[in-house]
Design an enzyme around this catalytic site. Structure first.
Site, PDB file in Angstrom:
ATOM      1  NE  ARG A 140      -1.705   2.143   3.206  1.00 29.80           N
ATOM      2  CZ  ARG A 140      -1.559   2.195   4.544  1.00 29.80           C
ATOM      3  NH1 ARG A 140      -2.280   1.341   5.294  1.00 29.80           N
ATOM      4  NH2 ARG A 140      -0.826   2.939   5.458  1.00 29.80           N
ATOM      5  CG  HIS A 144      -6.471   2.444   5.743  1.00 30.35           C
ATOM      6  ND1 HIS A 144      -6.543   1.334   5.561  1.00 30.35           N
ATOM      7  CD2 HIS A 144      -7.789   3.092   6.510  1.00 30.35           C
ATOM      8  CE1 HIS A 144      -7.853   0.833   5.956  1.00 30.35           C
ATOM      9  NE2 HIS A 144      -8.410   1.743   6.340  1.00 30.35           N
ATOM     10  CE1 TYR A 153       1.708   3.346   8.524  1.00 32.10           C
ATOM     11  CE2 TYR A 153       0.222   5.154   9.552  1.00 32.10           C
ATOM     12  CZ  TYR A 153       0.595   4.165   8.455  1.00 32.10           C
ATOM     13  OH  TYR A 153      -0.445   4.044   7.417  1.00 32.10           O
TER      14      TYR A 153
HETATM   15  C1  LIG Z   1     -13.999  -5.374  13.401  1.00 29.05           C
HETATM   16  C2  LIG Z   1     -13.452  -4.090  13.064  1.00 29.05           C
HETATM   17  N1  LIG Z   1     -12.361  -3.686  13.617  1.00 29.05           N
HETATM   18  C3  LIG Z   1     -11.862  -2.618  13.171  1.00 29.05           C
HETATM   19  C4  LIG Z   1     -12.338  -1.825  12.354  1.00 29.05           C
HETATM   20  C5  LIG Z   1     -11.493  -0.283  11.886  1.00 29.05           C
HETATM   21  N2  LIG Z   1     -10.857  -0.804  10.654  1.00 29.05           N
HETATM   22  C6  LIG Z   1     -11.210  -0.369   9.467  1.00 29.05           C
HETATM   23  S1  LIG Z   1     -10.095  -0.795   8.245  1.00 29.05           S
HETATM   24  C7  LIG Z   1      -9.057  -1.246   9.216  1.00 29.05           C
HETATM   25  C8  LIG Z   1      -7.663  -1.958   8.778  1.00 29.05           C
HETATM   26  C9  LIG Z   1      -7.982  -3.069   7.769  1.00 29.05           C
HETATM   27  O1  LIG Z   1      -6.602  -3.358   7.544  1.00 29.05           O
HETATM   28  P1  LIG Z   1      -6.442  -4.750   6.451  1.00 29.05           P
HETATM   29  O2  LIG Z   1      -7.310  -6.039   6.807  1.00 29.05           O
HETATM   30  O3  LIG Z   1      -4.912  -5.265   6.340  1.00 29.05           O
HETATM   31  O4  LIG Z   1      -7.084  -4.374   5.054  1.00 29.05           O
HETATM   32  P2  LIG Z   1      -6.650  -3.023   4.290  1.00 29.05           P
HETATM   33  O5  LIG Z   1      -7.358  -1.835   4.560  1.00 29.05           O
HETATM   34  O6  LIG Z   1      -5.037  -2.827   4.434  1.00 29.05           O
HETATM   35  O7  LIG Z   1      -6.885  -3.530   2.762  1.00 29.05           O
HETATM   36  C10 LIG Z   1      -9.494  -1.192  10.549  1.00 29.05           C
HETATM   37  C11 LIG Z   1      -8.724  -1.688  11.860  1.00 29.05           C
HETATM   38  C12 LIG Z   1     -13.576  -2.197  11.547  1.00 29.05           C
HETATM   39  N3  LIG Z   1     -13.904  -1.819  10.587  1.00 29.05           N
HETATM   40  N4  LIG Z   1     -14.020  -3.565  12.092  1.00 29.05           N
END
Ligand SMILES: Cc1ncc(C[n+]2csc(CCOP(=O)(O)OP(=O)(O)O)c2C)c(N)n1
Length: 254
Positions: A140, A144, A153
Site C-alpha cells: 500500500r 489507508h 508510522y
Molecule cells: C471489526 C473491525 N475492527 C476494526 C475496524 C476499523 N478498521 C477499518 S479498516 C482497518 C484496517 C484493515 O486492514 P487490512 O485488513 O490489512 O485491510 P486494508 O485496509 O489494508 O486493505 C481497521 C482496523 C473495523 N472496520 N472493523
C-alpha cells in the site's frame, strides 16, 4: 456499503472480515440450491486475524463450498504492520493448508498472475473441486485513507524501496513489448477513464455529499436489515427524531 443484486454483488459490512463467512454461506446456499454460481470475497491481511476469517475457512473446508477467498496482503492494516497479523511466521496462503484448503500466493502487482490464479481457483470451485485461498502479495503505497498519515508510522523511503512496481505500469510495459498495446492507446484510455470517473462521481454525488445535509429520507437509516422493523429500532428511530428536533427545531423527518 453498496450492493447490486443485478450483478450478484453482495454488500460487505463495515465490520472487518464479516464478508468471509457471508461469502462461504452464499456459496453453500448456491451449491445446495443446485445453482452454478460461485462466490468470492476479499479481506486485507490485517483482517485475517479476525475470528470470522477462521470460521469461514472451517465452513468452506467442511462443506467444500464453491468459494474463492482472497487475502490482499498490502502489508499494512492502517498503521499496523502485517507482522501483527502473523506475517513474519508464515505466509497467509499457508494458513489454508491447515484447513485442507488449496492456498496460493501470487505477486499481486502482476495482473496476469492474479488473473491466472483466480481463473484456476474459479474453475476449480465450479468443478466442485473445493475452496481456494489466494494471497495477493502487494504494497500500500498511499495512506489507508485520506485521514491517515503514513509518515507517522513508517519510513518516508519505504514507498520507493518497494521492488514490485506499479501493476498498471507493469502490464502496460508488458503489453507494449508484446506489440498488443501502445503508448498512444494508453494515453487515450487514461483520458477516457478520467472522464468516466468524473461522470460517475457526479452521478454518485446526486445521492448527497458530506456536509450538505441528508438526501435520503431519514427513516431509511433503520430499514433494509429486518423484513419488519423490530420494536427496539422503531424506538431508536423515534428517539433520533426527537433529538434532531431539539437540535434543529426546523427539521422535519421525510
Ligand atoms: C471489526 C473491525 N475492527 C476494526 C475496524 C476499523 N478498521 C477499518 S479498516 C482497518 C484496517 C484493515 O486492514 P487490512 O485488513 O490489512 O485491510 P486494508 O485496509 O489494508 O486493505 C481497521 C482496523 C473495523 N472496520 N472493523
Amino acid at each position: 456499503m453498496y450492493s447490486c443484486r443485478d450483478y450478484n454483488f453482495f454488500t460487505i459490512s463495515g465490520n472487518l472480515a464479516t464478508q468471509y463467512p457471508q461469502a462461504v454461506g452464499w456459496a453453500m446456499a448456491s451449491a445446495i440450491k443446485g445453482d452454478s454460481r460461485i462466490a468470492t470475497a476479499w479481506v486485507g491481511e490485517g483482517s485475517s486475524a479476525e475470528g470470522d476469517f477462521h470460521a469461514a475457512m472451517t465452513f468452506a473446508a467442511v462443506y467444500n463450498a464453491p468459494v474463492v477467498m482472497n487475502v490482499v496482503n498490502n502489508q499494512w492494516a492502517i498503521s499496523s504492520f502485517s507482522g501483527f497479523a502473523g506475517a513474519e511466521r508464515s505466509t497467509f496462503a499457508n494458513r489454508a493448508v491447515g484447513y485442507g484448503i488449496a492456498g496460493i500466493r501470487v505477486d499481486g502487482n502482476d495482473a496476469l498472475a492474479v488473473y491466472a490464479a483466480t481463473r484456476w481457483a474459479a474453475n476449480r470451485a465450479r468443478a466442485n473441486g473445493g475452496p481456494t485461498l489466494i494471497e495477493h502479495f502487494t504494497y500500500r503505497a498511499e495512506g489507508h485513507s485520506t485521514s491517515d498519515d503514513p509518515g507517522a508510522y513508517r519510513s518516508a523511503h519505504e514507498r520507493e524501496e518497494w521492488p514490485l512496481g506499479d501493476p498498471i505500469m507493469r502490464l502496460k510495459r508488458h503489453l507494449i513489448a508484446l506489440g498488443e498495446w501502445s503508448v498512444e492507446q494508453h494515453t487515450a484510455m487514461d483520458a477516457e477513464l478520467v472522464d468516466l470517473v468524473k461522470a460517475a462521481t457526479k452521478e454518485a454525488e446526486k445521492n448527497g455529499i458530506l456536509g450538505h445535509g441528508l438526501h435520503h429520507p431519514f427513516h431509511t437509516m433503520f430499514e433494509d436489515v429486518y423484513k419488519e422493523l423490530p420494536w427496539h429500532l422503531e424506538e431508536q428511530a423515534e428517539q433520533a427524531i426527537r433529538e434532531r428536533q431539539i437540535k434543529w427545531p426546523e427539521w422535519k423527518p421525510e
